[in-house]
Design a protein around this motif. Structure first.
Motif, PDB file in Angstrom:
ATOM      1  N   UNK A 225       0.821  -1.210   0.000  1.00 46.53           N
ATOM      2  CA  UNK A 225       0.000   0.000   0.000  1.00 46.53           C
ATOM      3  C   UNK A 225       0.852   1.255   0.000  1.00 46.53           C
ATOM      4  N   UNK A 226       1.224   1.726   1.207  1.00 47.20           N
ATOM      5  CA  UNK A 226       2.044   2.928   1.322  1.00 47.20           C
ATOM      6  C   UNK A 226       3.479   2.618   1.752  1.00 47.20           C
ATOM      7  N   UNK A 227       3.762   1.382   2.142  1.00 42.20           N
ATOM      8  CA  UNK A 227       5.112   0.997   2.521  1.00 42.20           C
ATOM      9  C   UNK A 227       5.556   1.508   3.875  1.00 42.20           C
ATOM     10  N   UNK A 228       4.595   1.826   4.764  1.00 45.02           N
ATOM     11  CA  UNK A 228       4.942   2.447   6.044  1.00 45.02           C
ATOM     12  C   UNK A 228       5.031   1.452   7.193  1.00 45.02           C
ATOM     13  N   UNK A 229       4.963   0.162   6.928  1.00 46.70           N
ATOM     14  CA  UNK A 229       5.008  -0.830   8.007  1.00 46.70           C
ATOM     15  C   UNK A 229       6.399  -0.871   8.631  1.00 46.70           C
ATOM     16  N   UNK A 230       6.467  -1.446   9.834  1.00 49.11           N
ATOM     17  CA  UNK A 230       7.703  -1.406  10.611  1.00 49.11           C
ATOM     18  C   UNK A 230       8.257  -2.785  10.955  1.00 49.11           C
ATOM     19  N   UNK A 231       7.523  -3.837  10.674  1.00 54.46           N
ATOM     20  CA  UNK A 231       7.923  -5.163  11.126  1.00 54.46           C
ATOM     21  C   UNK A 231       8.252  -6.124   9.985  1.00 54.46           C
ATOM     22  N   UNK A 232       8.577  -5.588   8.806  1.00 49.57           N
ATOM     23  CA  UNK A 232       8.963  -6.438   7.688  1.00 49.57           C
ATOM     24  C   UNK A 232       7.813  -7.096   6.969  1.00 49.57           C
TER      25      UNK A 232
END
Length: 472
Positions: A84-91
């Motif tokens: 989606x936006x690529x803002x995840x933090x855990x891979x």
């Protein structure tokens, strides 16, 4: 538990044949890219883990695009990851087993607004800010605010929450229905616009938080809320983190319907001042927001100010104008970026624990002591109204000793949270980084049940494989 970096070599990249790539290109043409720059952009998130990029990126523009891409992946046994936006933090979006990425950011339309029923149906690529900008003239808004301008699809996939969760709940409470492409390429619908249903298994709740491992969302129906008649925000500094936390605990236990209450430690205040060019007092701080009628907001704020005073709160400052409120909470949302900017070249290992509100002080204070003793630069922020807090450890990615120290701090923090009746992740999800913690928290029996569901719905294990848990 092994460190995250020790887990990565266990994943083998699945082969992606030329025949598959030719079929993908024949179907999607210019909507499909194998350019290295595009693949690398879609092969990393905001976390600290590195993995090879996907073999190709498909830019979906419709449910049919998603369906056809998944069908090709199923046919050729190729992993597929939604982006989606690529803002995840855990891979979550890393192609640890290879395969392709389906970018749904072009699927960003509002499909219907039903203000009479307080619902809106959207495509997964729309971001939360774009959604609220589009509906602001209706007198309603969507309150879930994880900070980053995340896509609604990603927020649903990770069961996100954020700053407003203490009053409005999380994505779990605010997603009513889904359209989903399954691992076989079938399109199914779960839920409806009714406020409740007792019809069969609750597939909607099963899919919320499944991190793209059980299906790819193509439509999402959300709850809307009336814009509050009055909004007031304030900041208050405290002599210690303990004093700020006890203020929050008493506020929640007294039933004051605060809309937001964010804890910012002195390190975070210092970093935010430098990054956002502010002059906030460099002490532990609470940022608060109150929603309701003018009279109700005034009463809530006065009660909160009285409680804060009992715990040494001072410099209570009001932000009545919308632009002032926006400035304050934008600075809070930028805390992660402010922290990363404060140590050039660093990567951030983030924590995401959540505990019962009564145990919040117990969880935080020992973690602060351990972080201070480590010597690693860190920051602490939290949606403390619901017991959710985040430490960010800023490490040199080339320094294995620092990484091991940060992972050890993270492990101690999570184990403490679980022992206090809490969870290893309040909103970010498991992804890659927290798989060992999931087993510790949920137990082998529960994780085995999750595996059974995954194997039943995705027998070839093509939907975002390697996330949440590894199949045995």
């Amino acid at each position: 538990m092994n460190a995250t970096t020790d887990l990565l070599p266990e994943w083998a990249q699945r082969p992606v044949s030329d025949e598959f790539l030719q079929a993908l290109t024949a179907r999607f043409g210019s909507q499909c890219s194998t350019a290295l720059a595009v693949r690398e952009q879609h092969g990393r998130d905001e976390g600290s883990i590195a993995a090879p990029p996907p073999a190709a990126v498909v830019f979906a523009q419709s449910t049919l695009d998603v369906q056809d891409a998944v069908k090709l992946c199923e046919q050729f046994n190729v992993p597929v990851i939604a982006y989606g936006a690529g803002s995840s933090l855990e891979g979550h979006l890393l192609a640890v087993e290879g395969g392709i990425t389906i970018d749904v950011s072009r699927m960003n339309q509002i499909l219907s607004v039903n203000t009479e029923d307080l619902t809106v149906t959207v495509q997964p690529g729309i971001t939360r800010k774009a959604l609220n900008d589009a509906i602001k003239d209706t007198g309603f808004f969507f309150p879930i605010d994880p900070g980053a301008d995340a896509s609604v699809g990603g927020m649903t996939a990770t069961r996100a929450s954020g700053t407003n969760a203490v009053r409005y709940g999380t994505m779990r409470e605010n997603v009513l229905a889904l359209e989903v492409v399954t691992a076989s390429g079938e399109i199914i619908r779960t839920g409806n616009r009714a406020k409740k249903s007792a019809a069969g298994y609750d597939l909607t709740r099963l899919l919320i938080g499944s991190e793209g491992t059980l299906g790819i969302f193509t439509e999402i129906t959300l709850r809307l809320y009336p814009l509050p008649e009055a909004v007031s925000a304030a900041i208050c500094s405290f002599p210690s983190i303990e004093a700020a936390v006890h203020t929050v605990i008493q506020t929640i236990q007294m039933g004051i319907p605060i809309a937001r209450v964010e804890l910012v430690d002195v390190n975070s205040v210092r970093m935010v001042n430098a990054y956002s060019k502010l002059t906030l007092r460099e002490e532990p701080m609470l940022l608060m927001e109150f929603h309701g009628s003018p009279t109700g907001v005034k009463e809530q704020a006065e009660m909160m100010q009285e409680i804060a005073g009992e715990f040494g709160g001072n410099a209570f400052e009001w932000a009545e104008r919308p632009e002032d409120r926006t400035r304050l909470f934008t600075a809070r949302h930028n805390a992660y970026f402010a922290a990363v900017a404060s140590v050039p070249g660093c990567r951030c290992i983030t924590t995401d624990a959540c505990v019962p509100i009564s145990r919040l002080a117990d969880a935080l204070l020992q973690c602060v002591t351990e972080a201070d003793a480590s010597g690693i630069p860190y920051f602490l922020v939290g949606h403390v109204g619901d017991g959710n807090f985040h430490f960010g450890y800023l490490i040199d990615p080339a320094n294995d000793t620092q990484r091991q120290q940060a992972e050890a701090l993270n492990q101690q923090l999570v184990q403490r949270a679980i022992a206090l009746g809490g969870t290893c992740t309040g909103e970010h999800g498991i992804g890659i980084h927290k798989q060992g913690f999931l087993l510790e928290e949920a137990g082998d029996g529960a994780v085995q049940m999750m595996r059974a569901i995954k194997q039943a719905l995705d027998p070839k294990n093509i939907l975002n494989p390697g996330k949440i848990f590894q199949l045995q």
